[in-house]
Design an enzyme around this catalytic site. Structure first.
Site, PDB file in Angstrom:
ATOM      1  N   HIS A  51       0.849  -1.191   0.000  1.00 55.48           N
ATOM      2  CA  HIS A  51       0.000   0.000   0.000  1.00 55.48           C
ATOM      3  C   HIS A  51       0.885   1.241   0.000  1.00 55.48           C
ATOM      4  O   HIS A  51       2.046   1.196   0.424  1.00 55.48           O
ATOM      5  CB  HIS A  51      -0.900   0.013   1.228  1.00 55.48           C
ATOM      6  CG  HIS A  51      -1.981  -1.024   1.198  1.00 55.48           C
ATOM      7  ND1 HIS A  51      -3.093  -0.938   1.986  1.00 55.48           N
ATOM      8  CD2 HIS A  51      -2.109  -2.170   0.483  1.00 55.48           C
ATOM      9  CE1 HIS A  51      -3.872  -1.976   1.759  1.00 55.48           C
ATOM     10  NE2 HIS A  51      -3.292  -2.744   0.858  1.00 55.48           N
ATOM     11  N   GLU A  53       0.990   3.902   1.842  1.00 57.70           N
ATOM     12  CA  GLU A  53       1.508   4.310   3.145  1.00 57.70           C
ATOM     13  C   GLU A  53       2.654   3.396   3.604  1.00 57.70           C
ATOM     14  O   GLU A  53       3.657   3.876   4.141  1.00 57.70           O
ATOM     15  CB  GLU A  53       0.393   4.298   4.206  1.00 57.70           C
ATOM     16  CG  GLU A  53      -0.726   5.269   3.922  1.00 57.70           C
ATOM     17  CD  GLU A  53      -1.879   4.678   3.116  1.00 57.70           C
ATOM     18  OE1 GLU A  53      -2.979   5.237   3.160  1.00 57.70           O
ATOM     19  OE2 GLU A  53      -1.676   3.656   2.411  1.00 57.70           O
ATOM     20  N   CYS A  81      -6.010   2.239   5.650  1.00 56.96           N
ATOM     21  CA  CYS A  81      -6.670   0.977   5.984  1.00 56.96           C
ATOM     22  C   CYS A  81      -6.140   0.483   7.339  1.00 56.96           C
ATOM     23  O   CYS A  81      -5.164   1.036   7.867  1.00 56.96           O
ATOM     24  CB  CYS A  81      -6.397  -0.051   4.897  1.00 56.96           C
ATOM     25  SG  CYS A  81      -4.730  -0.760   4.940  1.00 56.96           S
ATOM     26  N   CYS A  84      -2.365  -0.157   7.340  1.00 55.58           N
ATOM     27  CA  CYS A  84      -1.576   1.069   7.266  1.00 55.58           C
ATOM     28  C   CYS A  84      -1.683   1.891   8.548  1.00 55.58           C
ATOM     29  O   CYS A  84      -0.701   2.510   8.963  1.00 55.58           O
ATOM     30  CB  CYS A  84      -1.992   1.880   6.043  1.00 55.58           C
ATOM     31  SG  CYS A  84      -1.594   1.036   4.485  1.00 55.58           S
TER      32      CYS A  84
END
Length: 155
Positions: A51, A53, A81, A84
């Site tokens: 992801h 992040e 999410c 993250c």
């Protein structure tokens, strides 16, 4: 527009062209300097943890040669999410700026609701994930040894 959010948005915009992953971008900033940047690379890397992040956190940690990102800020095009969010907390980042909400992400097909529900309810929904505790009498031995160490580092 905030210049760091603009940078994160440009990363997410670029991802629309590459199809490397979802339309997400992020950067880590400390003292006005971008230390890490990332866009969602789940598809291109065949890595569900890639992801934006997470990639930005990894790059910032490498650039600082530290697992501790105290004093840094995270700029993300979307509310992080659960994975993250956890990584952000573990990295000691105390301030997150985000553009879109998790509801906005759900509207375009990114649904984290089941994870939030799983965590909130501490349920064992075997359709989502089957958690079963085994062999504590053995695994606890290593924890006990760690607890007795004089030179342990807890982060």
């Amino acid at each position: 527009m905030n210049k760091y959010m603009k940078f994160a948005k440009e990363l997410s915009d670029e991802n629309l062209k590459t199809n490397a992953g979802g339309p997400f971008g992020a950067c880590i900033v400390k003292d006005g300097k971008i230390l890490g940047k990332g866009s969602n690379n789940v598809l291109s890397n065949n890595d569900p943890t890639a992801h934006a992040e997470i990639i930005a956190i990894r790059e910032a940690c490498q650039n600082l040669n530290s697992y501790d990102l105290s004093g840094c800020e995270l700029y993300s095009t979307c509310y992080p999410c659960p994975m993250c969010l956890s990584a952000t907390i573990w990295a000691n980042i105390k301030k997150v700026y985000y553009g879109n909400t998790k509801e906005d992400a759900a509207k375009i097909g990114f649904r984290d609701d089941m994870i939030y529900d799983f965590i909130k309810n501490s349920s064992n929904d075997s359709n989502l994930l089957d958690l079963e505790r085994i062999d504590k009498e053995e695994t606890i031995k290593t924890f006990n040894e760690f607890d007795e160490k004089n030179d342990k580092i807890i982060y």
